[in-house]
Design a protein around this motif. Sequence first.
Motif, short mmCIF file in Angstrom:
data_model
loop_
_atom_site.label_atom_id
_atom_site.label_comp_id
_atom_site.label_asym_id
_atom_site.label_seq_id
_atom_site.Cartn_x
_atom_site.Cartn_y
_atom_site.Cartn_z
N ARG A 1 32.28 35.30 38.26
CA ARG A 1 31.79 36.68 38.80
C ARG A 1 33.06 37.57 39.17
NH1 ARG A 1 27.84 37.26 35.50
NH2 ARG A 1 25.94 35.79 35.93
N ASN A 2 33.77 37.03 39.87
CA ASN A 2 35.14 37.81 40.51
C ASN A 2 35.92 37.89 39.15
OD1 ASN A 2 34.37 37.89 43.10
ND2 ASN A 2 35.17 35.80 43.44
N THR A 3 36.22 37.17 38.49
CA THR A 3 37.19 37.55 37.17
C THR A 3 36.58 38.41 36.16
OG1 THR A 3 38.09 35.10 37.56
CG2 THR A 3 38.48 36.07 35.51
N GLU A 4 35.03 38.00 35.87
CA GLU A 4 34.36 38.89 35.14
C GLU A 4 34.76 40.26 35.31
OE1 GLU A 4 30.03 39.15 33.05
OE2 GLU A 4 30.08 38.61 35.13
N GLN A 5 34.44 40.82 36.65
CA GLN A 5 34.72 42.09 37.18
C GLN A 5 36.10 42.47 37.14
OE1 GLN A 5 32.78 42.16 41.03
NE2 GLN A 5 30.91 41.67 40.14
N ALA A 6 37.17 41.59 37.43
CA ALA A 6 38.44 42.14 37.25
C ALA A 6 38.97 42.38 35.94
CB ALA A 6 39.18 41.03 38.36
N ARG B 1 35.69 40.76 31.64
CA ARG B 1 34.90 41.73 30.54
C ARG B 1 35.92 42.36 29.60
NH1 ARG B 1 31.70 40.68 28.40
NH2 ARG B 1 30.74 39.47 30.37
N VAL C 1 30.24 31.82 32.35
CA VAL C 1 30.30 32.61 33.55
C VAL C 1 29.86 31.96 34.52
CG1 VAL C 1 30.20 34.59 34.67
CG2 VAL C 1 30.30 34.91 32.25
N GLN D 1 30.80 33.61 43.35
CA GLN D 1 31.65 34.65 43.80
C GLN D 1 32.60 33.88 44.34
OE1 GLN D 1 29.48 38.29 44.33
NE2 GLN D 1 31.01 38.93 43.12
#
Length: 84
Positions: free
Chosen positions: A37-42, A45, A62, A66
Amino acid sequence: MTGAAEPRVVITESALEELGDYVQRQRRSEVLVVMDRNTEQAAGRAVVDLLRKRRLVVRELVFPQQSGLHADRVSVDVVQIGRA
């Protein structure tokens, strides 16, 4: 998806764009993007969006955590199943 490409690490402001070029040079039409989830946000996406704009089939795996995610046997097995 079969055949692993030569691993490569790129640290630059244009790394996302270089990733798209790299994947296309590898003649890939499908990729698996693995992230938590952290990488997805950073950046995750943005990676997915960039690859899809290049008309690649993008599958996403995913991990919901986190924190506390490790490259242990269980996590590696999840990725292997995601590649199938």
